[in-house]
Design an enzyme around this catalytic site. Structure first.
Site, PDB file in Angstrom:
ATOM      1  N   HIS A 391      26.485 -23.886  19.715  1.00 54.15           N
ATOM      2  CA  HIS A 391      27.554 -24.879  19.877  1.00 54.15           C
ATOM      3  C   HIS A 391      28.901 -24.319  19.433  1.00 54.15           C
ATOM      4  O   HIS A 391      29.883 -24.337  20.184  1.00 54.15           O
ATOM      5  CB  HIS A 391      27.188 -26.115  19.055  1.00 54.15           C
ATOM      6  CG  HIS A 391      28.167 -27.233  19.130  1.00 54.15           C
ATOM      7  ND1 HIS A 391      27.948 -28.374  19.868  1.00 54.15           N
ATOM      8  CD2 HIS A 391      29.376 -27.421  18.541  1.00 54.15           C
ATOM      9  CE1 HIS A 391      28.975 -29.190  19.750  1.00 54.15           C
ATOM     10  NE2 HIS A 391      29.860 -28.640  18.935  1.00 54.15           N
ATOM     11  N   GLU A 392      28.949 -23.811  18.207  1.00 56.33           N
ATOM     12  CA  GLU A 392      30.227 -23.349  17.669  1.00 56.33           C
ATOM     13  C   GLU A 392      30.729 -22.081  18.365  1.00 56.33           C
ATOM     14  O   GLU A 392      31.936 -21.880  18.504  1.00 56.33           O
ATOM     15  CB  GLU A 392      30.119 -23.128  16.155  1.00 56.33           C
ATOM     16  CG  GLU A 392      29.767 -24.388  15.364  1.00 56.33           C
ATOM     17  CD  GLU A 392      30.736 -25.542  15.575  1.00 56.33           C
ATOM     18  OE1 GLU A 392      31.893 -25.311  16.000  1.00 56.33           O
ATOM     19  OE2 GLU A 392      30.333 -26.695  15.336  1.00 56.33           O
ATOM     20  N   HIS A 395      32.679 -23.142  21.367  1.00 58.39           N
ATOM     21  CA  HIS A 395      34.069 -23.410  20.989  1.00 58.39           C
ATOM     22  C   HIS A 395      34.848 -22.103  20.828  1.00 58.39           C
ATOM     23  O   HIS A 395      36.000 -21.983  21.260  1.00 58.39           O
ATOM     24  CB  HIS A 395      34.118 -24.153  19.647  1.00 58.39           C
ATOM     25  CG  HIS A 395      33.767 -25.597  19.720  1.00 58.39           C
ATOM     26  ND1 HIS A 395      34.352 -26.461  20.609  1.00 58.39           N
ATOM     27  CD2 HIS A 395      32.912 -26.343  18.973  1.00 58.39           C
ATOM     28  CE1 HIS A 395      33.868 -27.686  20.410  1.00 58.39           C
ATOM     29  NE2 HIS A 395      32.994 -27.627  19.431  1.00 58.39           N
TER      30      HIS A 395
END
Length: 600
Positions: A391-392, A395
């Site tokens: 997820h990160e 980003h």
């Protein structure tokens, strides 16, 4: 490092598991030097007041200087923020972050003349400026966005006053962060074997995922009982956040705080309401999920401390960080080598702060520093942590490509698209894991995790969004936002979302006190819309391959060079329609069907 029994001090964490902030500034002294330089530059900006319309040369000089100050200020604040988050108790970095925020407010006040003056430049004059100074063509969209806000821009004096109030407007978020990250502590808890375990924000959810129901119950009760002892303080802080939003929305002549918030991302308010309405129309699926969870856990009553426990017992396993990195890298193969090269660079060059330490900020995030992104984790070496890593890093790649592709004026993508890249990575990771397994129990375990993502992101974040919407409505009606009222509203929403097979107790009614995103100004709905878009994009990438990847990388590289709805349309998703949300919820229903069949 996965051992929860001892949380290390920052100095005890090996360097290879920490991020390298020296890539921004080699030492604090370099930060102080650039702070002084930036402050001096910033104090030359007011010299352009009253002059922006005098010539193309003057306007271009001002914008160039303003962007330079903004870039340096971004580095200053991000460095101080990263260092502060390493250990929130360190006064030096609290002070540096405070200095950077104060300078940001000073710059905002010093440049408050900019928007009103730009609005006074006649369109014909501006077109002449583009011809006189070709460099201004870069700012055409920037000027258009400002023109679109004309009815919400105030006089020079009023703009300066609102800018000066900016630091006070940040106070609720700052107070909440200091309270929950630095001051609030929890008593130890005891598991079924009599072991005493430390309880913290970072350990709470892992404990709630345990197969030890006594541990889950003890963590749940101690955690919320602690928040309960401070509920009036927490309510006062959250009420202050809601009131400052209303103040600024009213001052700028918006119909509501929601309208003011989404205007900043150029997203129609109806997109927010589409989400809430579409999810509410599909709550039957979440109720089915709760019923299945109750059945599979074999409990007479399903409590909120049972909501994170795996429905497939015994399938979870330890996934060391190095193994998690390798799996995530392999799962992202459909994205192509350009994408994965950025992932590898982040893994190999200390972009990531991996494990929890005493005083470290809880949770996880990616900070899009221009030199390269930084990722904060509180790694627990389990499946959930592996998905957090994916997820990160989504980003991080988004920030990396936008920063490298766009000029500073268009680098920062708006929050509406922020969660798309992160959850697209998660969806690809899940498809990768499901595609590799041939074991029915492992498949059920993975589907359980996929269902948890839908429950936690699409349903739960929409519930948060509905609560946030309700807070704004109550405040506008003059209803006092006391701890009692906040808890009653939150408890009612939990009962509606989770249905009759869930025990909705007085402790879960206090959950509003622990959610930091309620200070992010109508942010949370974008987790849900972003998740819906990500499901659609991941399926297109897997189905179409290179053409879809090309469109997706252009989206990631777009920054804010277009409106977010248009950026997503270019990648193949129309978020102005409820269709992506409905399609994602139908996938949730299909996964639920398969889970019911597997566990029959």
């Amino acid at each position: 490092m996965a051992d929860n029994k001892k949380i290390p001090q920052r100095a005890e964490v090996p360097a290879e598991h920490t991020w390298n902030t020296a890539d921004i500034y080699p030492a604090d002294e370099a930060w102080e030097k650039e702070f002084d330089e930036t402050q001096a530059l910033a104090r030359t900006l007011p010299g352009y007041a009253g002059r922006l319309g005098e010539s193309a040369k003057t306007l271009y000089e001002y914008l160039t200087l303003s962007m330079r100050v903004g870039d340096q200020l971004g580095n200053l604040y991000r460095y101080a923020s990263l260092r502060q988050d390493e250990d929130t108790r360190v006064a030096r970095y609290q002070a540096m972050a405070g200095k950077a925020m104060s300078l940001a407010v000073e710059v905002s006040a010093a440049t408050a003349f900019e928007t009103p003056e730009l609005l006074k430049i006649a369109p014909d004059t501006l077109e002449g400026f583009y011809a006189d100074e070709p460099g201004l063509e870069l700012y055409r969209r920037y000027f258009t966005v400002i023109q679109d806000k004309k009815e919400h821009i105030l006089s020079d004096a009023e703009e300066k006053l609102l800018a000066a109030a900016g630091e006070m407007a940040q106070a609720p978020d700052d107070i909440y962060s200091k309270f929950t990250n630095a001051d609030l502590t929890f008593p130890a808890i005891v598991d079924r074997d009599g072991n005493s375990l430390p309880l913290s924000d970072a350990t709470f959810v892992p404990y709630e995922m345990s197969e030890d129901r006594e541990l889950r119950r003890a963590a749940y009760e101690q955690y919320y009982d602690t928040y309960g002892r401070f509920q009036n303080t927490a309510a006062a802080v959250l009420c202050s956040e809601v009131k400052q939003r209303q103040f600024f929305a009213t001052a700028r002549k918006y119909d509501s705080p929601l309208a003011a918030a989404v205007s900043g991302t150029r997203v129609p308010p109806q997109v927010y309401r589409n989400l809430v309405d579409t999810v509410n129309a599909n709550l039957d699926k979440l109720h089915r999920y709760v019923t299945l969870r109750k059945k599979l856990l074999g409990v007479d009553e399903l409590h909120m401390y049972d909501i994170y426990a795996p429905m497939v017992a015994g399938a979870d396993k330890v996934i060391p960080f190095d193994e998690a990195k390798a799996i995530v890298y392999d799962a992202l193969a459909p994205m192509g080598e350009e994408y994965r090269a950025i992932i590898r660079e982040g893994f190999d060059n200390r972009w990531i702060d991996v494990y929890e330490n005493v005083g470290k900020r809880s949770g996880a995030y990616s900070n899009g520093v221009v030199v390269h992104p930084y990722v904060l984790l509180n790694q627990k070496d389990n499946l959930d942590s592996m998905f957090t890593l994916a997820h990160e890093m989504g980003h991080a790649v988004h920030s990396y490509l936008s920063n490298k592709t766009q000029p500073s004026v268009y680098r920062d993508y708006v929050i509406f698209v922020a969660e798309v890249a992160s959850t697209c990575n998660e969806a690809l990771l899940m498809e990768h894991l499901l595609g590799k397994t041939t074991d029915q129990k492992e498949r059920a375990w993975l589907i359980n995790h996929f269902l948890e993502q839908f429950k936690g992101t699409l349903y739960r974040q929409t519930m948060f969004a509905e609560f946030e919407l309700r807070l704004g409505e109550l405040n506008a009606q003059g209803v006092p936002l006391t701890a009692e009222r906040l808890s009653a509203e939150y408890k009612a929403l939990n009962a509606k979302y989770f249905g009759p097979d869930m025990v909705t107790d007085d402790r879960i009614a206090l959950e509003w006190a622990r959610i930091p995103h309620f200070y992010y100004n109508y942010y949370v709905y974008q987790y849900s819309t972003g998740y819906s878009a990500a499901i659609a994009l991941s399926r297109r990438i897997l189905k179409e391959g290179a053409p879809a990847v090309k469109d997706y990388l252009e989206f990631l590289s777009g920054g804010c060079s277009k409106d977010p709805i248009d950026l997503l349309k270019g990648a193949g998703v129309d978020m102005a329609s409820p269709k992506p949300i409905q399609d994602a919820l139908e996938l949730f229903g299909e996964l639920l069907d398969e889970m019911e069949a597997l566990m029959a």
